[in-house]
Design a protein around this motif. Structure first.
Motif, PDB file in Angstrom:
ATOM      1  N   TYR A   1       0.884  -1.350   0.050  1.00  0.00           N
ATOM      2  CA  TYR A   1      -0.120  -0.144   0.059  1.00  0.00           C
ATOM      3  C   TYR A   1       0.854   1.431   0.053  1.00  0.00           C
ATOM      4  CZ  TYR A   1      -2.914   3.816   1.664  1.00  0.00           C
ATOM      5  OH  TYR A   1      -3.632   5.064   1.514  1.00  0.00           O
ATOM      6  N   SER A   2       0.471   2.192  -0.850  1.00  0.00           N
ATOM      7  CA  SER A   2       1.242   3.359  -1.065  1.00  0.00           C
ATOM      8  C   SER A   2       2.657   3.225  -1.949  1.00  0.00           C
ATOM      9  CB  SER A   2       1.446   4.474   0.014  1.00  0.00           C
ATOM     10  OG  SER A   2       2.305   3.948   1.094  1.00  0.00           O
ATOM     11  N   GLY A   3       2.885   1.835  -2.243  1.00  0.00           N
ATOM     12  CA  GLY A   3       4.001   1.720  -3.176  1.00  0.00           C
ATOM     13  C   GLY A   3       3.610   1.795  -4.557  1.00  0.00           C
ATOM     14  N   SER A   4       3.941   1.013  -5.497  1.00  0.00           N
ATOM     15  CA  SER A   4       3.791   1.258  -6.742  1.00  0.00           C
ATOM     16  C   SER A   4       3.968  -0.165  -7.592  1.00  0.00           C
ATOM     17  CB  SER A   4       4.833   2.055  -7.438  1.00  0.00           C
ATOM     18  OG  SER A   4       4.568   2.217  -8.945  1.00  0.00           O
ATOM     19  N   VAL A   5       3.006  -0.524  -8.601  1.00  0.00           N
ATOM     20  CA  VAL A   5       3.244  -1.385  -9.482  1.00  0.00           C
ATOM     21  C   VAL A   5       3.370  -0.973 -10.990  1.00  0.00           C
ATOM     22  CG1 VAL A   5       1.941  -3.477 -10.560  1.00  0.00           C
ATOM     23  CG2 VAL A   5       1.931  -3.159  -8.275  1.00  0.00           C
ATOM     24  N   GLY A   6       4.145  -1.681 -11.710  1.00  0.00           N
ATOM     25  CA  GLY A   6       4.550  -1.118 -12.971  1.00  0.00           C
ATOM     26  C   GLY A   6       5.314  -1.950 -13.719  1.00  0.00           C
ATOM     27  N   TYR A   7       5.796  -1.482 -14.795  1.00  0.00           N
ATOM     28  CA  TYR A   7       6.863  -2.341 -15.844  1.00  0.00           C
ATOM     29  C   TYR A   7       7.888  -1.376 -16.431  1.00  0.00           C
ATOM     30  CZ  TYR A   7       3.951  -0.056 -19.653  1.00  0.00           C
ATOM     31  OH  TYR A   7       3.403   0.870 -20.373  1.00  0.00           O
ATOM     32  N   PHE A   8       9.029  -2.132 -16.974  1.00  0.00           N
ATOM     33  CA  PHE A   8       9.817  -1.552 -17.817  1.00  0.00           C
ATOM     34  C   PHE A   8       9.883  -2.024 -18.993  1.00  0.00           C
ATOM     35  CE2 PHE A   8      11.636  -1.303 -13.490  1.00  0.00           C
ATOM     36  CZ  PHE A   8      12.353  -0.068 -13.402  1.00  0.00           C
ATOM     37  N   LYS A   9      10.053  -1.450 -20.080  1.00  0.00           N
ATOM     38  CA  LYS A   9      10.076  -1.875 -21.435  1.00  0.00           C
ATOM     39  C   LYS A   9      11.680  -2.247 -21.891  1.00  0.00           C
ATOM     40  CE  LYS A   9       6.422   0.993 -23.599  1.00  0.00           C
ATOM     41  NZ  LYS A   9       6.175   1.792 -24.737  1.00  0.00           N
ATOM     42  N   PRO A  10      11.903  -2.973 -22.735  1.00  0.00           N
ATOM     43  CA  PRO A  10      13.220  -3.442 -23.022  1.00  0.00           C
ATOM     44  C   PRO A  10      14.043  -2.251 -23.250  1.00  0.00           C
ATOM     45  CG  PRO A  10      11.666  -4.746 -24.491  1.00  0.00           C
ATOM     46  CD  PRO A  10      10.862  -3.736 -23.605  1.00  0.00           C
ATOM     47  N   ASP A  11      13.737  -0.988 -23.893  1.00  0.00           N
ATOM     48  CA  ASP A  11      14.400   0.146 -24.083  1.00  0.00           C
ATOM     49  C   ASP A  11      14.554   0.902 -22.876  1.00  0.00           C
ATOM     50  OD1 ASP A  11      12.040   1.429 -23.752  1.00  0.00           O
ATOM     51  OD2 ASP A  11      11.872   2.294 -25.694  1.00  0.00           O
ATOM     52  N   GLY A  12      14.046   0.519 -21.715  1.00  0.00           N
ATOM     53  CA  GLY A  12      14.209   1.407 -20.356  1.00  0.00           C
ATOM     54  C   GLY A  12      12.915   2.283 -19.921  1.00  0.00           C
ATOM     55  N   ASP A  13      12.202   2.543 -20.830  1.00  0.00           N
ATOM     56  CA  ASP A  13      10.903   3.168 -20.605  1.00  0.00           C
ATOM     57  C   ASP A  13      10.181   2.590 -19.608  1.00  0.00           C
ATOM     58  OD1 ASP A  13      11.802   5.442 -22.439  1.00  0.00           O
ATOM     59  OD2 ASP A  13       9.989   4.960 -23.712  1.00  0.00           O
ATOM     60  N   PHE A  14       9.379   3.251 -18.837  1.00  0.00           N
ATOM     61  CA  PHE A  14       8.656   2.576 -17.769  1.00  0.00           C
ATOM     62  C   PHE A  14       7.299   3.293 -17.510  1.00  0.00           C
ATOM     63  CE2 PHE A  14      11.940   5.123 -15.549  1.00  0.00           C
ATOM     64  CZ  PHE A  14      10.996   5.973 -14.902  1.00  0.00           C
ATOM     65  N   ASP A  15       6.458   2.755 -16.622  1.00  0.00           N
ATOM     66  CA  ASP A  15       5.182   3.452 -16.193  1.00  0.00           C
ATOM     67  C   ASP A  15       4.722   2.638 -14.987  1.00  0.00           C
ATOM     68  OD1 ASP A  15       3.054   4.883 -16.261  1.00  0.00           O
ATOM     69  OD2 ASP A  15       2.173   4.122 -17.879  1.00  0.00           O
ATOM     70  N   PHE A  16       4.567   3.360 -13.824  1.00  0.00           N
ATOM     71  CA  PHE A  16       4.215   3.038 -12.502  1.00  0.00           C
ATOM     72  C   PHE A  16       3.021   3.658 -11.988  1.00  0.00           C
ATOM     73  CE2 PHE A  16       8.397   1.203 -13.037  1.00  0.00           C
ATOM     74  CZ  PHE A  16       8.461   0.133 -12.435  1.00  0.00           C
ATOM     75  N   ASN A  17       2.366   3.126 -11.136  1.00  0.00           N
ATOM     76  CA  ASN A  17       1.130   3.846 -10.769  1.00  0.00           C
ATOM     77  C   ASN A  17       1.424   3.946  -9.127  1.00  0.00           C
ATOM     78  OD1 ASN A  17       0.683   1.242  -9.388  1.00  0.00           O
ATOM     79  ND2 ASN A  17      -1.298   0.783 -10.401  1.00  0.00           N
ATOM     80  N   VAL A  18       0.311   4.272  -8.466  1.00  0.00           N
ATOM     81  CA  VAL A  18       0.424   4.523  -6.970  1.00  0.00           C
ATOM     82  C   VAL A  18      -0.565   3.701  -6.443  1.00  0.00           C
ATOM     83  CG1 VAL A  18       0.193   6.105  -4.905  1.00  0.00           C
ATOM     84  CG2 VAL A  18       1.095   7.156  -7.179  1.00  0.00           C
ATOM     85  N   ILE A  19      -0.306   2.806  -5.369  1.00  0.00           N
ATOM     86  CA  ILE A  19      -1.170   1.657  -5.102  1.00  0.00           C
ATOM     87  C   ILE A  19      -1.754   2.313  -3.749  1.00  0.00           C
ATOM     88  CG2 ILE A  19      -1.323  -0.520  -3.752  1.00  0.00           C
ATOM     89  CD1 ILE A  19      -0.543  -0.627  -6.761  1.00  0.00           C
ATOM     90  N   ILE A  20      -3.008   2.874  -4.314  1.00  0.00           N
ATOM     91  CA  ILE A  20      -4.194   3.226  -3.306  1.00  0.00           C
ATOM     92  C   ILE A  20      -5.454   2.623  -3.840  1.00  0.00           C
ATOM     93  CG2 ILE A  20      -2.927   5.471  -2.487  1.00  0.00           C
ATOM     94  CD1 ILE A  20      -4.497   7.077  -4.679  1.00  0.00           C
ATOM     95  N   ARG A  21      -6.472   3.016  -3.116  1.00  0.00           N
ATOM     96  CA  ARG A  21      -8.046   2.304  -3.242  1.00  0.00           C
ATOM     97  C   ARG A  21      -7.858   0.796  -3.571  1.00  0.00           C
ATOM     98  NH1 ARG A  21      -9.344   7.889  -4.584  1.00  0.00           N
ATOM     99  NH2 ARG A  21      -8.111   8.938  -3.263  1.00  0.00           N
ATOM    100  N   SER A  22      -6.957   0.213  -2.703  1.00  0.00           N
ATOM    101  CA  SER A  22      -6.717  -1.304  -3.210  1.00  0.00           C
ATOM    102  C   SER A  22      -6.886  -2.199  -2.123  1.00  0.00           C
ATOM    103  CB  SER A  22      -5.184  -1.329  -3.342  1.00  0.00           C
ATOM    104  OG  SER A  22      -5.014  -0.222  -4.475  1.00  0.00           O
ATOM    105  N   ILE A  23      -7.213  -3.088  -2.370  1.00  0.00           N
ATOM    106  CA  ILE A  23      -7.501  -4.577  -1.423  1.00  0.00           C
ATOM    107  C   ILE A  23      -6.222  -5.505  -1.529  1.00  0.00           C
ATOM    108  CG2 ILE A  23      -8.804  -6.628  -0.964  1.00  0.00           C
ATOM    109  CD1 ILE A  23     -11.224  -5.123  -2.065  1.00  0.00           C
ATOM    110  N   LEU A  24      -5.554  -5.725  -0.337  1.00  0.00           N
ATOM    111  CA  LEU A  24      -4.475  -6.525  -0.401  1.00  0.00           C
ATOM    112  C   LEU A  24      -4.986  -8.089   0.412  1.00  0.00           C
ATOM    113  CD1 LEU A  24      -2.053  -3.650   0.616  1.00  0.00           C
ATOM    114  CD2 LEU A  24      -1.917  -5.014  -1.699  1.00  0.00           C
ATOM    115  N   TYR A  25      -4.433  -9.158  -0.163  1.00  0.00           N
ATOM    116  CA  TYR A  25      -4.855 -10.223   0.325  1.00  0.00           C
ATOM    117  C   TYR A  25      -3.725 -11.382   0.410  1.00  0.00           C
ATOM    118  CZ  TYR A  25      -7.915 -14.726   0.288  1.00  0.00           C
ATOM    119  OH  TYR A  25      -8.515 -15.656   0.572  1.00  0.00           O
ATOM    120  N   ASN A  26      -3.549 -11.900   1.634  1.00  0.00           N
ATOM    121  CA  ASN A  26      -2.488 -12.899   1.825  1.00  0.00           C
ATOM    122  C   ASN A  26      -3.511 -14.235   2.041  1.00  0.00           C
ATOM    123  OD1 ASN A  26      -0.980 -14.796   3.068  1.00  0.00           O
ATOM    124  ND2 ASN A  26       0.605 -13.518   3.541  1.00  0.00           N
TER     125      ASN A  26
END
Length: 431
Positions: free
Chosen positions: A366-391
């Motif tokens: 929570y309040s971390g980030s999920v996203g990705y890198f492309k092969p060329d190093g470009d990236f996009d990441f969100n902010v983890i809010i309004r989220s349910i976490l489940y173990n």
């Protein structure tokens, strides 16, 4: 090497629904859905990455260095997350609060199978070792029946408060004391809502949450027995060539069914001095963070305090950009801006120390980030809010919400803002 195959389904919406259901067989899943919020910075309408070929999982110690080594060595698409507690690798900080979710501090994987959706077309990228499975998988996806769910629906669960109302007021007043002494100007104070001994259907819960909210950065993540079901409206940071884009959110108002009343709330949010001051303080923090990697004079505020309306809330969003050199390490850009200012405060380090002292639970993903890198190093990441976490193994369900505390904050109003933000998650879990 990856095999690329273009594909045009009969119905892109049906294909998306079937694709996400089909993905549940894998232990590693990242699903990113923009819900057709086609902003000027949107690269794809949706992405699915599944089935790890290689991966990196680590605690916070030298986490960004390890991520940089991994990103450089794969030179491929990689997907994963950064938990809030990576702050402990960039600063002399700690995270000693309660943690019942137990997500690793950092996790990324190189997917064997990747689907990139834009408009009514799908670009399929499989690693060469599994590219003979493309046609078989497409047949399975297209024939998938949503009438046969992966798991049986689960019963509603009862949510508990980690911090009760009176204690919340006391903690906010302590934070206000720090502000009055000049220790901080602003801090994001968060509280957890949770359920123990509870079982949910992750994909069913995500679909409900996404239907309620339709946010631009919806995320479904599975990492073994841990799940993230996110209806995030916020981008943390994106790299597109040499351009860096950050879009912090500060300022929230509820939605109303009456059109005139709803418009009045949005108009009032634009004029609200407290909400604007929150946003502007974080914009200044983001500008400072971006300047650490930016070319001289390239940091710009492209939008300031613009109100966007989503299904659940109105949000005040600013857009800050910069330009970096072609040789700048992508991971260095993340390291010098993480955690994002909208989830910390100003000054950043003081705010994080006070947050750690007053909050009851470790933030983790929570309040971390999920996203990705492309092969060329470009990236996009969100902010983890309004989220349910489940173990799943521990049968522990959690969601957290927060608000920015400034000198103008009133504890009751901040508490009510938290409840507005929690509404969608509570509705998904308790009904």
């Amino acid at each position: 090497m990856r095999t690329n195959k273009p594909f045009k389904p009969k119905s892109i919406n049906t294909f998306k629904q079937n694709l996400l259901q089909w993905s549940q067989q894998f232990d590693d899943i990242v699903w990113l859905d923009s819900n057709n919020h086609r902003t000027q910075y949107s690269s794809y309408d949706a992405i699915l990455a599944v089935d790890a070929f290689t991966s990196i999982k680590t605690d916070y110690v030298e986490a960004f260095k390890r991520l940089e080594d991994y990103q450089r060595s794969t030179k491929d698409w990689i997907f994963g997350y950064l938990t809030y507690d990576l702050k402990n690798t960039t600063e002399a900080l700690k995270s000693d609060n309660l943690d019942n979710l137990n997500f690793p501090d950092l996790y990324f994987f190189q997917p064997k199978k990747l689907f990139l959706i834009k408009d009514d077309s799908v670009e399929i990228k499989y690693l060469s070792m599994v590219d003979d499975e493309i046609d078989k998988d497409l047949k399975a996806i297209n024939s998938f029946s949503n009438t046969n769910p992966v798991e049986k629906p689960c019963k509603p669960i009862k949510i508990k408060l980690r911090i009760h109302k009176d204690d919340y007021f006391k903690k906010v007043n302590k934070m206000l004391s720090h502000i009055q002494r000049g220790d901080i100007y602003e801090a994001n104070f968060c509280q957890e809502f949770y359920a123990e001994g509870s079982v949910i259907n992750p994909i069913e819960s995500f679909n409900k949450l996404n239907t309620i909210s339709k946010p631009p950065f919806a995320t479904y993540l599975k990492q073994g027995d841990r799940y993230l079901l996110s209806a995030s409206p916020e981008r943390y940071i994106k790299k597109e060539g040499q351009k860096i884009i950050s879009q912090p959110i500060k300022g929230t108002a509820k939605r109303l069914q009456n059109i005139d009343d709803d418009k009045l709330l949005a108009d009032n949010l634009v004029k609200d001095e407290k909400e604007r001051s929150e946003n502007i303080m974080i914009v200044d923090l983001v500008r400072n963070d971006l300047s650490q990697t930016a070319e001289n004079g390239s940091v710009r505020v492209e939008e300031l305090c613009k109100v966007y309306s989503f299904l659940q809330v109105h949000q005040m969003i600013s857009t800050v950009t910069s330009r970096v050199s072609e040789t700048m390490s992508p991971v260095e850009i993340l390291k010098t801006t993480f955690p994002m200012g909208s989830m910390t405060g100003a000054p950043k380090i003081s705010a994080m120390n006070i947050i750690e002292d007053l909050e009851e639970t470790k933030r983790g993903l929570y309040s971390g980030s999920v996203g990705y890198f492309k092969p060329d190093g470009d990236f996009d990441f969100n902010v983890i809010i309004r989220s349910i976490l489940y173990n799943q193994s521990k049968q522990y369900v959690s969601y957290s919400v927060g608000s920015a505390i400034t000198a103008k904050s009133e504890p009751l109003r901040e508490y009510e803002e938290c409840l507005i933000k929690a509404k969608a998650m509570r509705e998904v879990l308790e009904k």
